[in-house]
Design an enzyme around this catalytic site. Structure first.
Site, short mmCIF file in Angstrom:
data_model
loop_
_atom_site.label_atom_id
_atom_site.label_comp_id
_atom_site.label_asym_id
_atom_site.label_seq_id
_atom_site.Cartn_x
_atom_site.Cartn_y
_atom_site.Cartn_z
CG HIS A 1 28.47 46.01 49.19
ND1 HIS A 1 28.35 47.37 48.51
CD2 HIS A 1 27.29 45.75 49.40
CE1 HIS A 1 26.98 47.90 48.37
NE2 HIS A 1 26.19 46.36 48.95
CE LYS B 1 37.94 57.87 52.77
NZ LYS B 1 37.51 57.28 51.37
NE ARG B 2 34.87 50.27 57.46
CZ ARG B 2 35.76 49.31 56.83
NH1 ARG B 2 36.46 48.69 57.42
NH2 ARG B 2 35.47 49.07 55.43
CE LYS C 1 37.32 52.29 54.41
NZ LYS C 1 36.71 52.59 53.08
CB THR D 1 28.92 56.40 48.85
OG1 THR D 1 29.17 56.02 50.32
CG2 THR D 1 28.51 55.05 47.97
CE LYS E 1 27.58 59.52 50.93
NZ LYS E 1 27.79 58.71 51.99
#
Length: 848
Positions: free
Chosen positions: A371, A563-564, A569, A671, A675
């Site tokens: 992952h 998100k984290r 990111k 993911t 969504k």
């Protein structure tokens, strides 16, 4: 279902399985009285929540037991999904949806004088995951049940899950997540199926009576694993699978001898040490004790799970030699990869299989999902730690490695560097065990989770393994369950889809969303679509005001990044753009600027300083922007604390814009991007992870793309990336970064955000400055597009209509066909019959 004929021809329902409103009300009363020992005059809201949940659970157990019986009858191959995280979200509403009893339960509650929505909101969320990995595991459990795949999830029953996040003076503060403090009605403890797990000690070799070489592990301590089973129902099917989570306890919780000597704390010392293993999700591993505890956690749940699988197999009268024929074990990322060595220990040491045979069984049993592309997430453990904690496993890993490298040497002779790279032991300096290499060597298949991710695994991260074993590699792009992320999260949009498509079968066959494309140019549909989105934004606005005190305009663009928190990111790229917009609005009075609300959410790892500083930066910028009357009617910034599944169910439906702006080549899949798009948000993003496939499916014209792609990132780094050059040559960017160290955003503190600026100017590992101008330009185009309501709405509808591919049901079907080679088993639940309801024991009782 659940009805029997009375003596005078009256149909009577069983309280445990019946679904009529009177039966459901009676069942809730029974559970309140006999399950909880309460009556209405003294019952609390939690009591009523528990009574409602137990009523739903009764109907789950009816399916669950029939499912187990069906699997035994069909002798099906079972998927065992090993994951250190399962971020399930609240159970109650999801279970009612999948059982098809939501409307009936609502009426039963209302007729009983209860607020149905209040009881649903009361549920404590089990935070047994850190983010996407655990949430994906939960989606996959839902889809495995929906697809009728015999399966069991195995993980850890953390007493304290991912921390609750408070924001104090703009900083993240971690608070223990006490998700079990009011009880958990969904789990069933199975202490009679406990397992013993060993740690430490030494090994002794000997020759057995047949003259075979054997090893005995003499452990220093033992821990007992207590299983807690949770039913996982499928949608539109009777199948209800199992999630088994392990709690750690001491075999001897209290030592009377020590107690009688006056050492009262010492008397419970074993209990405290043992229970620490399942105490908290992901201890801080910045210290050696934390690293040891993480390894203990991973081995603990893996050992309990593999022992259970072997017990199931042997109880069916089968030999360990055929284990791979009846079970396939999926490793969800690298965390459970110690399972390879543990399976070899069990087969060789406990079951007396010859090594080569045990290795063949092991390889045919395991499959490995990777992952991550980040080197630090490909776990390595110091050899010295294994020597202390798992001495027998270290010996087994050494032997696996010796034989594995012999095989590599035969295929690629005279290449010592290849051997060194592929070795399970990293001997560059301090010696480490490479857990990803162990998983690759001991698994039949290796899969990535998006097309780009798998390509990068093959060409970069696991290139040597791919060169030697290309047949092992495959791709299964991630997906999400539309039950939770559309039907539960956005019932208004779900109703719209059902009405326009003509049925609700799309919830199980998400490809049917393509029928929505017929409404893309329907102006009446546009009006309804925009009204639904506004309602969701109004709901989120109320949540924002309640959580933060900030009042936002629901008619503004809701631009959301949740998100984290991590540098790759690039939440701070988003912030740099916000500061640029602020500067623009302070100096201009535009008439064509659509009001923007930027919403952030996510948790930073407790030991990750820069990530926590990014949270502080977001909140500091919010404080200035939101209190500046010159701009705050056009610009607002919000950080929503404690992002979790419950909050996500309010956020995704309300988004206009989905921020997916990670550096190309860093995000495995994502993911959240799915969504958001599934709920009608338009994506602004890079060519990273599953963004690429989303853009392919929804159409490039319905996606806001910016930035370097993965090849361009590599080329720029190879040529000698100089972030300061971008800073010097871009006046807007220079102003933004200079302001960060001017004290403008930090109440005069020039040093507060200096670590972020210094990192960007000296290294910029994740290429923010290289992508900055492209991002700003793309955001400008996005704002102009939003002003054209017809165009924006059409793009939104087309995004939803083309998201069918990203259902986790499709992902699970691909796992089943390409990797697991299992067959679905249709579960049939018989009606309750009073004549057969009595207990009848026809088999020999097992001993305790």
């Amino acid at each position: 279902m659940g009805q029997v004929e009375g003596t005078v021809g009256v149909s009577v329902e069983d309280d445990r399985t019946g679904r009529s409103i009177p039966t459901l009300r009676r069942a809730m009363a029974d559970n309140l009285y006999y399950g909880l020992g309460k009556f209405p005059a003294i019952a609390s809201r939690n009591d009523y929540y528990m009574a409602l949940s137990l009523t739903v659970r009764d109907r789950l157990l009816h399916r669950w037991i029939n499912t187990l019986e069906s699997y035994l009858e069909h002798k099906a191959r079972v998927v065992c999904y090993l994951s250190a995280e399962f971020l399930l979200g609240p159970h109650l509403a999801n279970n009612m949806l999948n059982l098809g009893i939501t409307d009936d339960m609502r009426r039963a509650c209302e007729e009983s004088g209860l607020d149905f929505d209040e009881l649903i909101d009361h549920e404590e969320e089990p935070g047994l995951g850190n983010g996407g990995l655990g949430r994906l595991a939960a989606c996959y459990l839902d889809s495995m049940a929906t697809e009728n795949i015999p399966s069991i999830g195995f993980g850890i029953r953390y007493e304290f899950g991912i921390f609750d996040q408070l924001i104090k003076n703009g900083w993240q503060v971690e608070v223990a997540d006490r998700w079990l403090h009011n009880g958990n009605p969904w789990e069933l403890a199975k202490p009679d199926e406990s397992m013993i797990v060993k740690f430490g000690g030494k090994t002794t070799s000997y020759m057995d009576e047949k003259g075979a070489y054997r090893v005995r592990w003499e452990a220093q301590r033992e821990v007992m694993g207590i299983p807690y089973d949770t039913p996982i129902p499928g949608y539109g099917t009777e199948t209800t699978n199992t999630l088994r989570l392990w709690k750690a306890e001491a075999p001897r919780a209290f030592d009377f001898q020590i107690f009688n000597m006056g050492d009262y704390l010492g008397a419970v010392g074993d209990k405290c040490v043992s229970e620490n293993i399942s105490k908290v999700l992901y201890p801080n591993d910045n210290v050696s004790q934390g690293r040891q505890l993480r390894l203990e956690q991973q081995y603990f749940f893996v050992s309990c799970s593999l022992q259970t699988i072997l017990r199931f197999h042997k109880n069916a009268g089968l030999s360990p030699e055929t284990l791979h024929e009846k079970f396939v074990i999926q490793l969800n990322d690298t965390h459970p990869s110690i399972a390879i060595a543990e399976m070899m220990r069990l087969l060789v040491d406990e079951e007396d299989l010859e090594w080569d045979h045990a290795w063949e069984v092991t390889k045919k049993t395991f499959a490995y999902t990777n992952h991550t592309l980040l080197p630090e997430a490909l776990e390595r453990w110091p050899v010295s730690l294994f020597e202390r904690l798992l001495p027998r496993h270290l010996e087994i890993i050494y032997e696996i490695n010796r034989r594995f490298l012999d095989t590599v040497r035969q295929q690629r002779p005279n290449d010592p560097e290849l051997l060194r790279r592929m070795s399970l032991i990293d001997d560059y300096g301090e010696r480490y065990i490479r857990m990803a290499n162990l998983a690759c060597a001991g698994s039949s298949t290796i899969n990535g989770v998006a097309e780009l991710h798998t390509e990068l695994l093959q060409n970069r991260v696991l290139h040597d393994f791919y060169e030697l074993y290309p047949e092992k590699f495959t791709n299964v792009t991630n997906g999400v369950t539309p039950r939770r992320w559309l039907a539960l999260s956005n019932p208004e949009l779900s109703s719209f889809i059902t009405k326009r498509i003509g049925s609700d079968t799309w919830l199980k066959h998400l490809d049917e969303l393509e029928k929505l494309q017929a409404t893309a140019d329907d102006t009446n549909a546009h009006d309804e679509w925009r009204q639904i989105k506004l309602h969701q934004k109004e709901r989120l606005s109320r949540t924002i005001r309640s959580a933060t005190g900030i009042i936002v305009n629901p008619e503004s663009i809701f631009d959301i990044q949740v998100k984290r928190i991590h540098e790759y990111k690039r939440q701070h790229l988003n912030v740099l753009h916000i500061i640029s917009l602020y500067n623009y609005l302070k100096n201009n009075k535009p008439t064509d600027f659509p009001p923007r609300t930027f919403i952030f959410g996510g948790k930073a790892a407790p030991g990750y300083f820069i990530a926590k500083l990014i949270i502080k930066l977001i909140n500091s910028v919010a404080d200035v922007v939101n209190n500046d009357k010159d701009v705050n009617e056009l610009l607002k910034v919000v950080f929503l604390p404690d992002f979790n599944v419950s909050l996500a169910q309010k956020i995704y439906p309300a988004a206009d814009v989905s921020e997916q702006i990670s550096t190309a080549g860093k995000e495995a899949s994502g993911t959240g991007n799915m969504k958001f798009a599934m709920n009608g948000a338009l994506t602004i993003g890079t060519m990273d992870g599953a963004n690429i496939e989303i853009r392919e499916k929804v159409g490039a014209e319905n996606f806001f793309l910016f930035g370097l792609d993965e090849a361009e990132v590599d080329a720029l780094k190879f040529s000698g990336y100089n972030p300061r050059q971008y800073y010097e040559n871009n006046a807007d960017l220079k102003m933004v970064l200079d302001q960060l160290v001017s004290g403008m955003w930090s109440e005069g503190d020039r040093d507060l955000f200096k670590p972020i600026v210094d990192s960007l100017l000296s290294r910029d590992d994740f290429m923010l400055l290289a992508d900055y101008q492209a991002y700003v330009d793309c955001q400008r185009d996005l704002g102009r597009t939003y002003l054209d309501k017809t165009k924006w709405t059409k793009m939104s509808i087309l995004n939803v209509s083309r998201m069918g591919y990203f259902s986790s049901d499709r992902s699970i079907r691909e796992y089943r066909e390409r990797i697991w080679k299992t067959q679905p088993v249709e579960v049939k639940v018989s009606d309750y019959a009073q004549a057969t309801a009595e207990l009848t024991v026809s088999c020999r009782l097992t001993t305790d």
